[in-house]
Design a protein around this motif. Structure first.
Motif, PDB file in Angstrom:
ATOM      1  N   ILE A  96       0.843  -1.203   0.000  1.00  0.00           N
ATOM      2  CA  ILE A  96       0.000   0.000   0.000  1.00  0.00           C
ATOM      3  C   ILE A  96       0.884   1.260   0.000  1.00  0.00           C
ATOM      4  O   ILE A  96       0.630   2.213  -0.736  1.00  0.00           O
ATOM      5  CB  ILE A  96      -0.951  -0.007   1.228  1.00  0.00           C
ATOM      6  N   ALA A  97       1.947   1.215   0.814  1.00  0.00           N
ATOM      7  CA  ALA A  97       2.834   2.388   0.885  1.00  0.00           C
ATOM      8  C   ALA A  97       3.472   2.662  -0.487  1.00  0.00           C
ATOM      9  O   ALA A  97       3.607   3.814  -0.899  1.00  0.00           O
ATOM     10  CB  ALA A  97       3.914   2.152   1.938  1.00  0.00           C
ATOM     11  N   GLN A  98       3.837   1.589  -1.188  1.00  0.00           N
ATOM     12  CA  GLN A  98       4.484   1.772  -2.496  1.00  0.00           C
ATOM     13  C   GLN A  98       3.505   2.316  -3.543  1.00  0.00           C
ATOM     14  O   GLN A  98       3.876   3.100  -4.406  1.00  0.00           O
ATOM     15  CB  GLN A  98       5.108   0.450  -2.964  1.00  0.00           C
ATOM     16  N   ILE A  99       2.268   1.867  -3.434  1.00  0.00           N
ATOM     17  CA  ILE A  99       1.241   2.380  -4.364  1.00  0.00           C
ATOM     18  C   ILE A  99       1.079   3.885  -4.160  1.00  0.00           C
ATOM     19  O   ILE A  99       1.030   4.665  -5.118  1.00  0.00           O
ATOM     20  CB  ILE A  99      -0.102   1.631  -4.150  1.00  0.00           C
ATOM     21  N   LYS A 100       1.056   4.290  -2.855  1.00  0.00           N
ATOM     22  CA  LYS A 100       0.930   5.725  -2.554  1.00  0.00           C
ATOM     23  C   LYS A 100       2.145   6.480  -3.081  1.00  0.00           C
ATOM     24  O   LYS A 100       2.023   7.535  -3.694  1.00  0.00           O
ATOM     25  CB  LYS A 100       0.823   5.924  -1.043  1.00  0.00           C
ATOM     26  N   GLU A 101       3.328   5.905  -2.825  1.00  0.00           N
ATOM     27  CA  GLU A 101       4.551   6.589  -3.249  1.00  0.00           C
ATOM     28  C   GLU A 101       4.598   6.804  -4.765  1.00  0.00           C
ATOM     29  O   GLU A 101       5.141   7.795  -5.238  1.00  0.00           O
ATOM     30  CB  GLU A 101       5.752   5.740  -2.789  1.00  0.00           C
TER      31      GLU A 101
ATOM     32  N   GLY B 262       2.078   7.386  -6.481  1.00  0.00           N
ATOM     33  CA  GLY B 262       0.990   8.293  -6.852  1.00  0.00           C
ATOM     34  C   GLY B 262      -0.134   7.618  -7.621  1.00  0.00           C
ATOM     35  O   GLY B 262      -0.808   8.238  -8.441  1.00  0.00           O
TER      36      GLY B 262
ATOM     37  N   ASP C 119      -3.830   5.634  -7.806  1.00  0.00           N
ATOM     38  CA  ASP C 119      -5.100   5.585  -7.080  1.00  0.00           C
ATOM     39  C   ASP C 119      -5.278   4.184  -6.462  1.00  0.00           C
ATOM     40  O   ASP C 119      -5.425   3.194  -7.178  1.00  0.00           O
ATOM     41  CB  ASP C 119      -6.245   5.901  -8.056  1.00  0.00           C
ATOM     42  N   GLU C 120      -5.267   4.178  -5.132  1.00  0.00           N
ATOM     43  CA  GLU C 120      -5.313   2.920  -4.389  1.00  0.00           C
ATOM     44  C   GLU C 120      -6.586   2.115  -4.652  1.00  0.00           C
ATOM     45  O   GLU C 120      -6.555   0.882  -4.749  1.00  0.00           O
ATOM     46  CB  GLU C 120      -5.312   3.293  -2.911  1.00  0.00           C
ATOM     47  N   SER C 121      -7.702   2.834  -4.764  1.00  0.00           N
ATOM     48  CA  SER C 121      -8.991   2.137  -4.854  1.00  0.00           C
ATOM     49  C   SER C 121      -9.071   1.295  -6.133  1.00  0.00           C
ATOM     50  O   SER C 121      -9.690   0.233  -6.139  1.00  0.00           O
ATOM     51  CB  SER C 121     -10.135   3.144  -4.804  1.00  0.00           C
TER      52      SER C 121
END
Ligand code: ATP
Ligand code: MG
Length: 438
Positions: A376-381, A383, A385-387
């Motif tokens: 999850i952290a890498q997805i945020k990093e 940029g 969209d997590e959903s």
């Protein structure tokens, strides 16, 4: 079936009556004889019509034969072969199965040079050139060898979906399609679903199938539709376990070609093909920057290798070890997708592996991040969209073993192996930005 034997089988049937079939490759008229050269999948053979002694119908039915007419001949395989081109058959019966218009649209013998594009327009006719048949046969053997290795080593073949609801690696290179009014995409790589299959408990698996890339690139290395042998392995210690599987698989497949495709290799002037020594050498970032410096080259930080650096590193490895293959490991995380596993102690680098063959990337892979929070952290990093990735990420809350794998490009590997400059020649009916036919 009309045919009883291929030309390649005739030498062990001397004196017997057989039925051969194929395309007329050449007709030579002499005052007393007519020599008809016939080509089938396994090579050439000659039918010798004795104008005085052969039955009248045979003299008549072979009189107007044209190049690429399709015929079947029943006859006796001569004991003493005089013809240089291959086995010789004395006909008892000749059937013309299909006539060809003459002249042919291209010169199939390639004695007159035809542009690759024109040859691809007439791909069906051009495939009749023995070199093309040899390439396709070797490609088939390559896939057979890869699969044979994987199957005998406990890998389960799976078929992951080609139609996806979300993109795996970013937007511009995917083909979009309409899916009952929703937008869907053709996969670029079966990657994420391979990981989910591991999460589902199939802990050694492979998927050999097509991928699609909507890149409008016109390089001799890219197709819009290509195939990959993609394996995924659960319970690995780290990414080097995937390297050991991949090198053994590749070397097994090349060995198989070396043993089973002698004739095809000879046609292509590649009889010296030999299975590579394993383990393959490995180069790692950041040392790669130093190697490139030795050759007077700088690679910008946090980027992927470019063509020039791949080639320089290949030269370096070849000089140092003699190997045409090597792995590149520990790429900058910034240059790789969200799902790769980083090195915990130095997260600038990822456990991301490419295989380079004769100076060109033929596969990408490595260890994947299996820890939910890090994923999850890498997805945020990145940029992202997590959903949109929840269908994938939610599964990582429920027990996913360490895992990794690779996707090896089939056409690209075979082109490198046979030193074929344009990947289009290694694909039965290539798809490129301007080619959807034949
Ligand atoms: P490249 O940078 O050379 O375009 P890539 O890194 O985008 O390749 P990957 O996503 O890593 O490609 O795909 C894995 C393998 O599939 C590649 O190493 C290559 O062998 C093959 N491959 C990828 N894209 C193509 C393509 N467009 N045509 C033919 N083969 C391809
Ligand atoms: Mg790659």
């Amino acid at each position: 079936m009309i045919r009883t034997h291929y030309s390649g089988e005739l030498s062990s049937h001397k004196g017997e009556t057989v039925t051969i079939a194929g395309w007329v490759d050449n007709v030579k008229e002499l005052p007393n004889f007519r020599f008809i050269v016939i080509r089938d999948r396994s090579g050439l053979m000659q039918v010798t019509v004795d104008k005085k002694k052969s039955p009248q119908e045979i003299e008549q039915s072979t009189r107007d034969l044209k190049l690429h007419d399709v015929i079947a001949v029943t006859g006796t395989v001569l004991d003493k072969q005089i013809a240089k081109i291959g086995p010789e058959v004395y006909p008892i019966m000749v059937k013309v199965l299909s006539k060809s218009v003459s002249p042919l649209p291209i010169d199939v013998t390639w004695s007159v040079e035809t542009q690759l594009d024109t040859r691809l327009d007439w791909r069906v006719i051009d495939l009749r050139n023995p070199r093309n048949l040899a390439i396709i046969t070797i490609e088939a053997k390559f896939m057979e060898g890869l699969e044979e290795y994987l199957r005998t080593n406990g890998f389960v073949q799976v078929s992951t979906p080609a139609i996806l609801g979300g993109t795996s690696e970013g937007g511009s290179e995917v083909f979009k399609l309409d899916y009952f009014g929703k937008s869907a995409f053709l996969r670029q790589d079966p990657q994420l679903h391979r990981q989910l299959a591991i999460a589902g408990g199939i802990d050694k698996l492979y998927d050999l199938g097509p991928n699609w890339r909507a890149e409008a690139s016109h390089t001799p290395r890219h197709l819009c539709e290509h195939r990959a042998c993609a394996a995924e392995i659960g319970f690995i210690e780290d990414e080097t376990d995937t390297e050991r599987v991949e090198e053994a698989m590749v070397s097994h497949a090349i060995k198989k070609i070396q043993n089973d495709c002698k004739r095809e290799l000879e046609i292509l002037g590649k009889s010296d093909l030999h299975s590579p020594r394993i383990p393959f050498p490995e180069l790692r970032f950041p040392e790669i920057y130093d190697i490139l410096k030795e050759y007077g080259r700088d690679l910008p930080p946090d980027t992927d290798l470019n063509r020039e650096s791949e080639e320089i590193l290949a030269r370096h490895v070849k000089e140092k070890t003699g190997s045409e293959f090597f792995f590149v490991n520990r790429f900058p995380f910034a240059a790789k997708p969200f799902y790769v596993m980083r090195v915990d102690e130095d997260p600038r680098w990822a456990r991301s592996v490419d295989l380079i063959y004769k100076g060109l990337e033929v596969s990408s892979g490595g260890q994947r991040e299996n820890r939910y929070d890090k994923l999850i952290a890498q997805i945020k990093e990145k940029g992202i969209d997590e959903s949109g990735l929840e269908w994938f990420t939610k599964n990582f809350k429920y027990g996913v073993p360490p895992h990794g794998g690779f996707a090896l490009g089939i056409e690209r590997s075979v082109a490198q192996m046979l030193d074929i400059e344009n990947i289009r020649e290694v694909c039965l009916f290539p798809r490129t930005p301007e080619r959807l036919e034949p």
